[in-house]
Design a protein around this motif. Structure first.
Motif, PDB file in Angstrom:
ATOM      1  N   PRO A 163       0.418  -1.415  -0.068  1.00 31.11           N
ATOM      2  CA  PRO A 163      -0.244   0.501  -0.191  1.00 31.11           C
ATOM      3  C   PRO A 163       0.984   1.519  -0.245  1.00 31.11           C
ATOM      4  O   PRO A 163       0.131   2.614  -0.346  1.00 31.11           O
ATOM      5  N   TRP A 164       2.250   1.270   0.459  1.00 31.02           N
ATOM      6  CA  TRP A 164       3.110   1.965  -0.085  1.00 31.02           C
ATOM      7  C   TRP A 164       3.769   2.053  -1.315  1.00 31.02           C
ATOM      8  O   TRP A 164       4.119   1.174  -2.262  1.00 31.02           O
ATOM      9  N   SER A 165       4.045   3.780  -2.344  1.00 39.31           N
ATOM     10  CA  SER A 165       4.697   4.072  -3.379  1.00 39.31           C
ATOM     11  C   SER A 165       6.524   3.701  -3.527  1.00 39.31           C
ATOM     12  O   SER A 165       6.632   3.958  -4.474  1.00 39.31           O
ATOM     13  N   CYS A 166       6.879   3.806  -1.838  1.00 33.89           N
ATOM     14  CA  CYS A 166       7.944   4.194  -1.911  1.00 33.89           C
ATOM     15  C   CYS A 166       8.620   3.160  -0.413  1.00 33.89           C
ATOM     16  O   CYS A 166       7.893   2.608  -0.122  1.00 33.89           O
ATOM     17  N   GLY A 167       9.830   2.755  -0.505  1.00 36.86           N
ATOM     18  CA  GLY A 167       9.755   1.899   0.622  1.00 36.86           C
ATOM     19  C   GLY A 167      11.003   0.834  -0.348  1.00 36.86           C
ATOM     20  O   GLY A 167      12.056   1.133  -1.456  1.00 36.86           O
ATOM     21  N   GLN A 168      12.515  -0.198   0.635  1.00 37.53           N
ATOM     22  CA  GLN A 168      12.849  -1.599   0.218  1.00 37.53           C
ATOM     23  C   GLN A 168      12.322  -2.027  -0.643  1.00 37.53           C
ATOM     24  O   GLN A 168      10.785  -2.570  -0.749  1.00 37.53           O
ATOM     25  N   LEU A 169      12.932  -2.783  -2.062  1.00 36.16           N
ATOM     26  CA  LEU A 169      12.068  -3.833  -2.356  1.00 36.16           C
ATOM     27  C   LEU A 169      12.778  -4.977  -1.696  1.00 36.16           C
ATOM     28  O   LEU A 169      13.470  -5.609  -2.698  1.00 36.16           O
ATOM     29  N   SER A 170      12.223  -5.312  -0.965  1.00 36.92           N
ATOM     30  CA  SER A 170      12.415  -6.043  -0.060  1.00 36.92           C
ATOM     31  C   SER A 170      11.230  -7.074   0.164  1.00 36.92           C
ATOM     32  O   SER A 170       9.853  -6.384   0.750  1.00 36.92           O
ATOM     33  N   PRO A 171      10.997  -8.553   0.430  1.00 36.98           N
ATOM     34  CA  PRO A 171      10.148  -9.454   0.966  1.00 36.98           C
ATOM     35  C   PRO A 171       9.213  -7.943   2.148  1.00 36.98           C
ATOM     36  O   PRO A 171       7.632  -8.823   1.962  1.00 36.98           O
ATOM     37  N   PRO A 172       9.392  -7.971   3.340  1.00 36.47           N
ATOM     38  CA  PRO A 172       8.219  -7.413   4.185  1.00 36.47           C
ATOM     39  C   PRO A 172       7.787  -6.057   4.244  1.00 36.47           C
ATOM     40  O   PRO A 172       6.993  -5.828   4.630  1.00 36.47           O
ATOM     41  N   GLU A 173       8.313  -5.980   2.538  1.00 42.31           N
ATOM     42  CA  GLU A 173       7.577  -4.237   2.688  1.00 42.31           C
ATOM     43  C   GLU A 173       6.358  -4.458   2.010  1.00 42.31           C
ATOM     44  O   GLU A 173       5.814  -3.649   1.557  1.00 42.31           O
ATOM     45  N   PHE A 174       5.873  -6.076   1.227  1.00 42.40           N
ATOM     46  CA  PHE A 174       5.382  -5.990   0.938  1.00 42.40           C
ATOM     47  C   PHE A 174       3.252  -7.350   1.868  1.00 42.40           C
ATOM     48  O   PHE A 174       4.393  -7.896   1.911  1.00 42.40           O
ATOM     49  N   ASP A 175       2.286  -6.588   1.189  1.00 46.26           N
ATOM     50  CA  ASP A 175       1.501  -6.536   2.080  1.00 46.26           C
ATOM     51  C   ASP A 175       0.972  -8.331   1.731  1.00 46.26           C
ATOM     52  O   ASP A 175       0.135  -9.001   2.179  1.00 46.26           O
ATOM     53  N   TRP A 176       0.771  -7.912   0.190  1.00 47.74           N
ATOM     54  CA  TRP A 176      -0.388  -9.465  -0.371  1.00 47.74           C
ATOM     55  C   TRP A 176       1.066 -10.297  -1.135  1.00 47.74           C
ATOM     56  O   TRP A 176       1.407  -9.329  -1.734  1.00 47.74           O
TER      57      TRP A 176
END
Length: 123
Positions: free
Chosen positions: A99-112
């Protein structure tokens, strides 16, 4: 409820191409990031590429120049076009949403996450 459904995996020879699809439902965030990850047997899940709600894309070194991530907003579908496939691209490929357009490209950053689709590249 957010649901991601991947398709398009299969077995190809080295040098071949595949296009993966990820149908997205229940996701209505205005700001978001979608990504493809992959996981080979015995290895950690790694990022491949991402795209945000602005259309900005990020590719990891393994994907640059060979893979293209894009989305069809009308069809609510995310794609990964893979060209010049190599045996080391063999993995289960996962679609993921944040739900965020920025951040690290790593699994914990993704919710679904989707359930994954198998890609096998033979030499």
């Amino acid at each position: 409820q957010v649901q991601l459904l991947e398709s398009g995996g299969g077995t190809v020879q080295a040098g071949g191409a595949l296009r993966l699809s990820c149908e997205v439902s229940g996701f209505h965030d205005i700001s978001y990031r979608m990504a493809w990850f992959r996981q080979a047997p015995g290895k950690e899940r790694e990022a491949v590429a991402s795209i945000d709600n602005y259309g900005d894309t990020v590719y990891t070194d393994s994907a640059k120049g060979r893979f293209t991530i894009f989305q069809d907003d009308a069809k609510k579908t995310l794609y990964l076009k893979m060209n010049s496939l190599k045996p080391e691209d063999t993995a289960i490929y996962y679609c993921a949403a944040s739900p965020w357009s920025c951040g690290q490209l790593s699994p914990p950053e993704f919710d679904w996450w989707g359930q994954g689709t198998q890609v096998t590249v033979s030499s």
